[in-house]
Write a protein that holds these residues in place. Structure first.
Motif, PDB file in Angstrom:
ATOM      1  N   ARG A 186      10.423  10.329   6.982  1.00  0.00           N
ATOM      2  CA  ARG A 186      10.435  10.852   5.615  1.00  0.00           C
ATOM      3  C   ARG A 186       9.181  11.691   5.344  1.00  0.00           C
ATOM      4  N   PHE A 187       9.416  12.842   4.767  1.00  0.00           N
ATOM      5  CA  PHE A 187       8.298  13.679   4.312  1.00  0.00           C
ATOM      6  C   PHE A 187       8.051  13.421   2.826  1.00  0.00           C
ATOM      7  N   PHE A 188       6.800  13.369   2.434  1.00  0.00           N
ATOM      8  CA  PHE A 188       6.422  13.247   1.021  1.00  0.00           C
ATOM      9  C   PHE A 188       5.473  14.382   0.688  1.00  0.00           C
ATOM     10  N   LYS A 189       5.777  15.079  -0.382  1.00  0.00           N
ATOM     11  CA  LYS A 189       4.894  16.184  -0.761  1.00  0.00           C
ATOM     12  C   LYS A 189       3.591  15.652  -1.353  1.00  0.00           C
ATOM     13  N   ALA A 190       2.555  16.475  -1.310  1.00  0.00           N
ATOM     14  CA  ALA A 190       1.315  16.123  -2.006  1.00  0.00           C
ATOM     15  C   ALA A 190       1.638  16.036  -3.497  1.00  0.00           C
ATOM     16  N   HIS A 191       0.930  15.187  -4.194  1.00  0.00           N
ATOM     17  CA  HIS A 191       1.080  14.999  -5.653  1.00  0.00           C
ATOM     18  C   HIS A 191       2.507  14.599  -6.024  1.00  0.00           C
ATOM     19  N   SER A 192       3.181  13.863  -5.151  1.00  0.00           N
ATOM     20  CA  SER A 192       4.568  13.475  -5.458  1.00  0.00           C
ATOM     21  C   SER A 192       4.574  12.411  -6.559  1.00  0.00           C
ATOM     22  N   THR A 193       5.720  12.284  -7.212  1.00  0.00           N
ATOM     23  CA  THR A 193       5.791  11.359  -8.352  1.00  0.00           C
ATOM     24  C   THR A 193       6.118   9.954  -7.874  1.00  0.00           C
ATOM     25  N   THR A 194       6.035   9.003  -8.775  1.00  0.00           N
ATOM     26  CA  THR A 194       6.267   7.600  -8.408  1.00  0.00           C
ATOM     27  C   THR A 194       7.721   7.333  -8.049  1.00  0.00           C
ATOM     28  N   PHE A 195       8.617   8.271  -8.360  1.00  0.00           N
ATOM     29  CA  PHE A 195      10.035   8.023  -8.033  1.00  0.00           C
ATOM     30  C   PHE A 195      10.435   8.646  -6.696  1.00  0.00           C
ATOM     31  N   ASP A 196       9.524   9.339  -6.101  1.00  0.00           N
ATOM     32  CA  ASP A 196       9.869  10.076  -4.885  1.00  0.00           C
ATOM     33  C   ASP A 196      10.062   9.117  -3.708  1.00  0.00           C
ATOM     34  N   VAL A 197      11.242   9.167  -3.097  1.00  0.00           N
ATOM     35  CA  VAL A 197      11.455   8.327  -1.904  1.00  0.00           C
ATOM     36  C   VAL A 197      11.396   9.171  -0.624  1.00  0.00           C
ATOM     37  N   GLY A 198      10.949  10.408  -0.780  1.00  0.00           N
ATOM     38  CA  GLY A 198      10.737  11.252   0.381  1.00  0.00           C
ATOM     39  C   GLY A 198      11.982  12.009   0.805  1.00  0.00           C
ATOM     40  N   LYS A 199      11.755  12.958   1.720  1.00  0.00           N
ATOM     41  CA  LYS A 199      12.849  13.799   2.200  1.00  0.00           C
ATOM     42  C   LYS A 199      13.061  13.427   3.672  1.00  0.00           C
ATOM     43  N   THR A 200      14.288  13.009   3.978  1.00  0.00           N
ATOM     44  CA  THR A 200      14.557  12.533   5.343  1.00  0.00           C
ATOM     45  C   THR A 200      14.716  13.695   6.318  1.00  0.00           C
ATOM     46  N   TYR A 201      14.089  13.531   7.479  1.00  0.00           N
ATOM     47  CA  TYR A 201      14.387  14.467   8.564  1.00  0.00           C
ATOM     48  C   TYR A 201      15.451  13.806   9.425  1.00  0.00           C
ATOM     49  N   SER A 247       0.820  -1.229   0.000  1.00  0.00           N
ATOM     50  CA  SER A 247       0.000   0.000   0.000  1.00  0.00           C
ATOM     51  C   SER A 247       0.851   1.274   0.000  1.00  0.00           C
ATOM     52  N   LEU A 248       2.158   1.127   0.260  1.00  0.00           N
ATOM     53  CA  LEU A 248       2.985   2.319   0.472  1.00  0.00           C
ATOM     54  C   LEU A 248       2.975   3.263  -0.733  1.00  0.00           C
ATOM     55  N   LYS A 249       3.338   2.720  -1.899  1.00  0.00           N
ATOM     56  CA  LYS A 249       3.486   3.613  -3.059  1.00  0.00           C
ATOM     57  C   LYS A 249       2.151   4.213  -3.477  1.00  0.00           C
ATOM     58  N   GLU A 250       1.149   3.353  -3.536  1.00  0.00           N
ATOM     59  CA  GLU A 250      -0.138   3.896  -4.025  1.00  0.00           C
ATOM     60  C   GLU A 250      -0.737   4.902  -3.035  1.00  0.00           C
ATOM     61  N   THR A 251      -0.346   4.794  -1.768  1.00  0.00           N
ATOM     62  CA  THR A 251      -0.855   5.758  -0.788  1.00  0.00           C
ATOM     63  C   THR A 251      -0.095   7.082  -0.886  1.00  0.00           C
ATOM     64  N   LEU A 252       1.225   6.989  -0.997  1.00  0.00           N
ATOM     65  CA  LEU A 252       2.031   8.212  -0.914  1.00  0.00           C
ATOM     66  C   LEU A 252       2.136   8.966  -2.236  1.00  0.00           C
ATOM     67  N   HIS A 253       2.270   8.227  -3.305  1.00  0.00           N
ATOM     68  CA  HIS A 253       2.525   8.894  -4.579  1.00  0.00           C
ATOM     69  C   HIS A 253       1.235   9.457  -5.160  1.00  0.00           C
ATOM     70  N   ASN A 254       1.368  10.657  -5.616  1.00  0.00           N
ATOM     71  CA  ASN A 254       0.222  11.394  -6.152  1.00  0.00           C
ATOM     72  C   ASN A 254      -0.932  11.520  -5.159  1.00  0.00           C
ATOM     73  N   SER A 255      -0.601  11.542  -3.894  1.00  0.00           N
ATOM     74  CA  SER A 255      -1.640  11.718  -2.870  1.00  0.00           C
ATOM     75  C   SER A 255      -2.116  13.173  -2.889  1.00  0.00           C
ATOM     76  N   SER A 256      -3.365  13.393  -2.500  1.00  0.00           N
ATOM     77  CA  SER A 256      -3.861  14.781  -2.492  1.00  0.00           C
ATOM     78  C   SER A 256      -3.350  15.537  -1.253  1.00  0.00           C
ATOM     79  N   THR A 257      -2.676  14.821  -0.352  1.00  0.00           N
ATOM     80  CA  THR A 257      -2.124  15.485   0.834  1.00  0.00           C
ATOM     81  C   THR A 257      -0.645  15.125   0.968  1.00  0.00           C
ATOM     82  N   ALA A 258       0.061  15.898   1.788  1.00  0.00           N
ATOM     83  CA  ALA A 258       1.448  15.546   2.105  1.00  0.00           C
ATOM     84  C   ALA A 258       1.429  14.424   3.157  1.00  0.00           C
ATOM     85  N   TRP A 259       2.594  13.791   3.345  1.00  0.00           N
ATOM     86  CA  TRP A 259       2.709  12.707   4.324  1.00  0.00           C
ATOM     87  C   TRP A 259       3.999  12.840   5.120  1.00  0.00           C
TER      88      TRP A 259
END
Ligand code: FAD
Length: 527
Positions: free
Chosen positions: A94-109, A21-33
């Protein structure tokens, strides 16, 4: 799966993610994560999980802007996805922006400070970093308004309230309040900076942060809160008349609210939220005795025992009118004197219905909800009155410890709670509620060692239920479920520690003793 969710469970206010569920939830989501990649065997992750859960609860209402998730990298099925996302240490945030692409592995804090307040502020800053195109569509803007904007609104009539939080540039309070109110309608929250000297002067603001309220009528002034903290501002705004939680479409489809003056209007009874109403307690008892229990043809065995104990507790502790107490006492005497092991419920109804007028015993058979009235007929009412009754009974037990003398229940500080627990489990018409309540009781009721703890236990559990039900379809938009007592009812009950709202439980206890005490029960509207 059980292992994958070992530190977090479905009841936590966050999303448990997994490899499928990870990719389909995070990528192109209408919200950030913001996702915590953890490992269930890592001691630090285990120690950190209460903070993460508390953060999730604290920002639950921000989920149309930014959501929280967790993924357990120690779970075999997640090995590959954690590798693909380059997770080397636990926990990794990891932060993921809203509407992120399928290659986005997030930004580490990678910061060392993982305190709740820091993480919450990071969430705000990350959200604010979205470009206009990326912005989550349901999330309000967080940029400060200028003086000209705000001053132009002064004195103008409007459809809803506008609140302006005026604060220092590095303060997060304004943005947090904007996000807290995101799911509410009837109010717009903006922020402005203390560097806008003209604004401060025109609004008469001497201390920061402050909140200024523009009312729909055009009236305006400083918001009158006891403490200038996020929780106080947010709570004040949520309780303004006409401000309500936005409802899902299906809830609106149930029909218009009674309070809005629709055709189904029932006369609205004005009431004071700082009072308990006898009409609610009596209506609740009427429903319980003549409707809920009456669906049982006979009572025997455990059911009969539960009923007898329940009648004992209410007869001895009900803080009500003499006529009702007398009825309950008579019912109790009758039950105690009967050696029967099986009682047809009709016999009980006969006593409750017929005999009463003779010797000053009387319980009205009209439903008259006051503090428990809902904006639609299906909302509030009986369950609200049952909570009210339960709280009043625990408070009475603490105020009059001898009241249960010679009943067999006098030695046990849990007696009232255990009796309610059995009532809810055995008779309460909402079975799902009974199941949930039983789970909570199993978890911690045995830790209650005094009558004072019993009062607080019920308060804490009721708030837990409120938290779970906030925003559910059963939530009356005019009476949104909230952590109670709200700051306007008890300012001293609320404090802030390290940026997180905390209760002063000693103050809460005293408040509950007063609020549910006999002197605070209003006879208004009783029949
Ligand atoms: P209620 O939650 O009924 O509260 C009534 C009044 O009590 C409030 O108006 C307020 O004045 C006061 N109050 C609120 N919080 C507290 C507190 N923490 N301490 C003291 N006083 C407080 N519904 C479900 O959908 N799922 C469930 O699992 C569920 N479990 C329930 C378990 C029990 C034992 C009971 C009695 C009810 C349960 N319900 C459940 C119903 C639900 O909790 C509400 O009672 C119902 O939705 C009506 O809500 P309300 O807005 O009138 O407020």
């Amino acid at each position: 799966r059980a292992q994958a969710t070992r530190l977090y469970s479905a009841g936590d206010p966050l999303t448990i993610l997994a490899s499928d569920s990870l990719k389909e939830t995070l990528h192109n989501s209408s919200t950030a994560w913001l996702v915590e990649f953890y490992s269930s065997w890592c001691g630090h992750c285990i120690q950190y999980s209460p903070t993460w859960k508390a953060l999730a609860g604290d920002v639950k209402d921000w989920d149309q802007g930014i959501k929280l998730g967790v993924l357990d990298c120690a779970f075999e099925k997640n090995f590959d996805i954690c590798k693909e996302f380059g997770i080397h240490f636990y926990p990794t945030f990891r932060f993921f922006k809203a509407h992120s692409t399928t290659f986005d592995v997030g930004k580490t804090y990678g910061g060392a400070d993982r305190e709740l307040q820091t993480m919450r502020q990071l969430m705000v800053s990350f959200l604010q970093n979205h470009s206009r195109e990326e912005w989550p569509s349901k999330c309000p803007q967080l940029e400060p308004s200028g003086s000209a904007d705000v001053l132009a609104q002064l004195g103008q009539k409007a459809e809803e309230y506008t609140a302006i939080i005026i604060e220092e540039e590095d303060s997060y309070v304004g943005r947090e309040v904007i996000l807290d109110l995101m799911k509410y309608e009837g109010v717009t929250v903006k922020r402005a900076l203390g560097s806008e000297k003209l604004l401060l002067e025109k609004l008469g603001i001497a201390a920061l942060p402050s909140a200024y309220l523009l009312e729909p009528s055009g009236k305006h002034g400083l918001m009158n809160v006891e403490k200038r903290l996020r929780f106080f501002f947010s709570s004040y705004l949520k309780l303004l008349p006409g401000v309500r939680r936005k409802q899902a479409l299906s809830a609106r489809a149930l029909g218009p609210a009674r309070m809005s003056g629709s055709a189904v209007a029932v006369v609205w009874k004005d009431f004071d939220k700082s009072k308990v109403y006898m009409a609610d307690l009596e209506s609740g008892l009427h429903y319980l005795l003549r409707v809920e229990l009456a669906s049982h043809q006979t009572l025997e065995g455990e059911e009969l025992k539960t009923f007898k104990d329940f009648v004992t507790v209410v007869a001895k502790l009900f803080p009500g009118r003499q006529s009702v107490v007398k009825l309950l006492e008579t019912l109790l005497e009758w039950l105690v004197s009967l050696p029967l092991e099986r009682i047809p419920y009709d016999a009980i109804l006969d006593l409750v219905n017929n005999k009463m007028r003779i010797s000053g015993m009387f319980l009205s058979d009209q439903l008259q909800w006051v503090g428990c009235q809902g904006s639609r007929p299906e909302l509030r009412g009986y369950p609200c009155s049952l909570w009210t009754l339960f709280h009043a009974l625990t408070v009475q037990a603490a105020q009059r410890p001898d009241a249960l003398a010679n009943t067999g229940l006098e030695e046990d500080p849990q007696a009232v709670l255990q009796t309610m627990r059995r009532y809810v489990h055995t008779f309460f018409g909402c079975q799902e509620c009974g199941r949930h309540f039983e789970e909570m009781a199993k978890e911690s009721l045995d830790q209650v060692k005094s009558l004072q703890e019993a009062v607080l236990w019920l308060w804490r559990k009721h708030n837990q239920v409120n938290n779970r039900l906030a925003g559910a379809l059963s939530d009356d938009p005019h009476f949104p479920k909230t952590q109670w007592p709200t700051p306007n009812l008890c300012p001293a009950c609320h404090e802030e520690k390290d940026g997180l709202h905390v209760w002063n439980e000693e103050k809460v206890f005293h408040f509950l003793m007063d609020y549910y005490g006999a002197a605070n029960i209003s006879p208004k509207y009783t029949l």
